[in-house]
Design a protein around this motif. Structure first.
Motif, PDB file in Angstrom:
ATOM      1  N   GLY A  36      -2.124  -4.178  -1.464  1.00 38.43           N
ATOM      2  CA  GLY A  36      -1.848  -2.812  -1.892  1.00 38.43           C
ATOM      3  C   GLY A  36      -3.086  -2.020  -2.187  1.00 38.43           C
TER       4      GLY A  36
ATOM      5  N   LYS B  55       1.198   2.915  -3.751  1.00 40.30           N
ATOM      6  CA  LYS B  55       0.438   4.171  -3.664  1.00 40.30           C
ATOM      7  C   LYS B  55      -0.855   4.111  -4.478  1.00 40.30           C
ATOM      8  N   GLY B  56      -1.477   2.966  -4.479  1.00 41.80           N
ATOM      9  CA  GLY B  56      -2.759   2.800  -5.168  1.00 41.80           C
ATOM     10  C   GLY B  56      -2.642   2.557  -6.658  1.00 41.80           C
ATOM     11  N   GLU B  57      -1.467   2.785  -7.252  1.00 42.00           N
ATOM     12  CA  GLU B  57      -1.303   2.590  -8.694  1.00 42.00           C
ATOM     13  C   GLU B  57      -0.930   1.155  -9.035  1.00 42.00           C
TER      14      GLU B  57
ATOM     15  N   GLN C 268      -0.981  -2.937  -7.581  1.00 41.24           N
ATOM     16  CA  GLN C 268      -1.464  -3.933  -6.644  1.00 41.24           C
ATOM     17  C   GLN C 268      -0.784  -5.253  -6.942  1.00 41.24           C
TER      18      GLN C 268
ATOM     19  N   ALA D 234       0.831  -1.198   0.000  1.00 41.27           N
ATOM     20  CA  ALA D 234       0.000   0.000   0.000  1.00 41.27           C
ATOM     21  C   ALA D 234       0.872   1.256   0.000  1.00 41.27           C
ATOM     22  N   HIS D 235       2.007   1.214   0.712  1.00 42.93           N
ATOM     23  CA  HIS D 235       2.901   2.361   0.746  1.00 42.93           C
ATOM     24  C   HIS D 235       3.750   2.450  -0.531  1.00 42.93           C
TER      25      HIS D 235
END
Length: 536
Positions: free
Chosen positions: A445, A395-397, A399, A391-392
């Motif tokens: 993520g 950053k959402g982009e 997974q 997840a860090h």
């Protein structure tokens, strides 16, 4: 001299333009134009020569025919008249009168060289020649005709006309020899006039040809200068560009033709494109260096091809990337003397960015295994920690799907968890049964607060566990049919007798054979764990 410039073999090395041989463009234009004008003038001169000659020959032929026709008409008329007037004298044997008539005809007409009169017995009765012997006999048929002959070495036309004077022996004959000297003199004069006219025509055409060549040379020199000057400037700019001066640009020059102007515009565009391409090449080279470094780092963090033995458990895995760098990873490590951890992950996409995320995930997973004492670690704890790391990092982009397992090599208990990853296949060599280790969980993520649960199972002697990424089962053949889990299970059953390393390679070879040369669309990872405890 100008010519074709060959691109240098090495950067900064220019071709030896001075060594190029051949005519300059202006010289080529001058030579080719001069040859063209010369050929055209030569053809016109030849046509004029042939035309003039044929006209003179036609005129000469008509004149000859006309003179011959006049001579023939005159000779025939004279011979016919003489035959009528001579009949009475022949009948009266008045040969002296006939000789006077013959000589008077010679005197009155200089073109008539001789007049002869023969009686019915073919004896010479009268002759204009002073030395002729009258009474001599010559065989002549009394018929009207004319023939070409020679008299005293001169060409003549001999006309013959029969004389009917009532003799029982038959008819006499009048022979008139008409000279062709006058005709020949006129023909000679006509031929001289023809030759003189041909010479005048040749001289005129030569003068015109030289004039045309001179005018053409001046025009070609002016026009070639207008064309070659901007081409020379453009050639210099090309040499500057070839020498590395990327700021070289051609100025617009008028009067050289649309093609030359277009060439200058295209050159400037090409120079701009070279700048852009060089920037692209530099960026690509830097990217390739980054990719190479990332691949080196990734290969360093991933386990090697050789198998890993932990008691009765043997592990072998491999990542086959679709690009230079991949988004797949796997790891195996001993937590302590009793437990072994196995992890596999697949970051969405592939390429440099995905490889960096995968490398960070691998490092994060390795760090998670050291965050607590080995006895306190579990599959649920490790996958939750890995989710926070993703997840860090992502950053959402980005997974990632992942599957983790902790195996107690003494008891055969396996503690496993999954986050959106395909369930591993389990095959037992002894029972020949196929099963799986299903587990549910969200992709890592997507949310740092996602919850994961682990499950436990008991491994049996002879169990073979195969973890894989979806790049394996989703690989396609030429008809776009997917490899699928059924074919994977069949390959596992067919090669279950092999070692972990050989089984891994057999599965990958079967997938390659299925794809039949189709380009890989995704990374492929296969991890094989073989549990073979000693019999009690």
């Amino acid at each position: 001299m100008t010519g074709t410039i060959v691109a240098p073999m090495e950067a900064g090395e220019l071709p030896d333009v001075a060594a190029i041989r051949g005519l300059r463009l202006d010289q080529l234009l001058f030579v080719t134009t001069g040859l063209l004008v010369g050929v055209i003038v030569g053809l016109l001169a030849a046509v004029a020569w042939v035309s003039t000659k044929s006209q003179f020959e036609a005129t000469s032929g008509r004149f000859t025919e006309q003179v011959q026709a006049q001579a023939t008409e005159l000779g025939q008329t004279l011979s016919h008249t003489l035959s009528l007037t001579s009949a009475t004298s022949l009948r009266d044997n008045n040969y002296a009168f006939l000789s006077e008539v013959a000589r008077s005809i010679i005197a009155d007409n200089p073109n008539i060289l001789r007049v002869q009169i023969y009686d019915a017995d073919s004896q010479l009765a009268a002759d204009s020649a002073p030395d002729a012997k009258l009474g001599t006999s010559t065989e002549r048929k009394p018929e009207r005709r004319w023939t070409s002959a020679l008299y005293e070495g001169k060409p003549i036309i001999e006309y013959q006309e029969p004389i009917d004077y009532g003799s029982q022996s038959g008819k006499g004959v009048v022979v008139i020899s008409y000279s062709l000297e006058s005709l020949q003199r006129q023909l000679h004069a006509l031929e001289s006039s023809k030759q003189e006219s041909l010479r005048r025509n040749a001289t005129t055409m030569a003068g015109l040809g030289l004039g045309f060549l001179l005018v053409a040379g001046v025009l070609v020199a002016i026009q070639s200068r207008r064309i070659t000057r901007p081409l020379g400037v453009l050639t210099g700019k090309v040499m500057q560009l070839a020498a590395g001066d990327l700021g070289a640009r051609a100025e617009e020059v008028g009067g050289a033709g649309r093609e030359v102007t277009t060439l200058g515009v295209v050159f400037n565009h090409m120079a701009e494109r070279i700048n852009v391409l060089l920037e692209d090449v530099r960026a690509k080279a830097q990217l390739e260096r980054d990719v190479s470094l990332a691949r080196t780092v990734q290969e360093t963090l991933l386990p090697g091809r050789e198998g890993f033995q932990a008691g009765p458990l043997r592990i072998a895995g491999l990542v086959v990337t679709a690009d230079a760098c991949g988004g797949d990873w796997w790891t195996r490590a001993a937590l302590d003397e009793q437990r072994v951890v196995i992890g596999i992950g697949d970051v969405t996409g592939h390429g440099l960015a995905t490889a960096l995320v995968a490398t960070s995930a691998t490092s994060g997973f390795a760090a998670a295994m050291t965050m607590r004492p080995p006895a306190e670690l579990s599959a649920q704890l490790l996958i939750s920690s890995l989710n926070v790391t993703m997840a860090h990092v992502g950053k959402g982009e980005h997974q990632m799907s992942s599957a983790l397992a902790l195996i107690d090599v003494q008891s055969g208990v396996i503690d496993y968890a999954s986050g959106g990853h395909p369930s591993p296949i389990v095959y037992n060599r002894l029972s020949r049964q196929v099963a799986s280790l299903p587990a549910r969980g969200a992709l890592l993520g997507a949310n740092a607060n996602s919850q994961y649960a682990s499950r436990q199972a008991q491994l049996r002697p002879g169990d073979i566990i195969v973890w894989y990424s979806d790049g394996l089962t989703e690989s396609r053949d030429a008809s776009q049919k997917q490899y699928g889990t059924q074919r994977l299970a069949a390959a596992l059953q067919a090669n279950a007798h092999l070692s972990a390393e050989a089984l891994r390679d057999a599965i990958l070879a079967d997938a390659r054979a299925f794809s039949a040369g189709q380009p890989a669309q995704d990374d492929i990872t296969v991890v094989v764990a073989e549990f073979s405890p000693a019999s009690p």
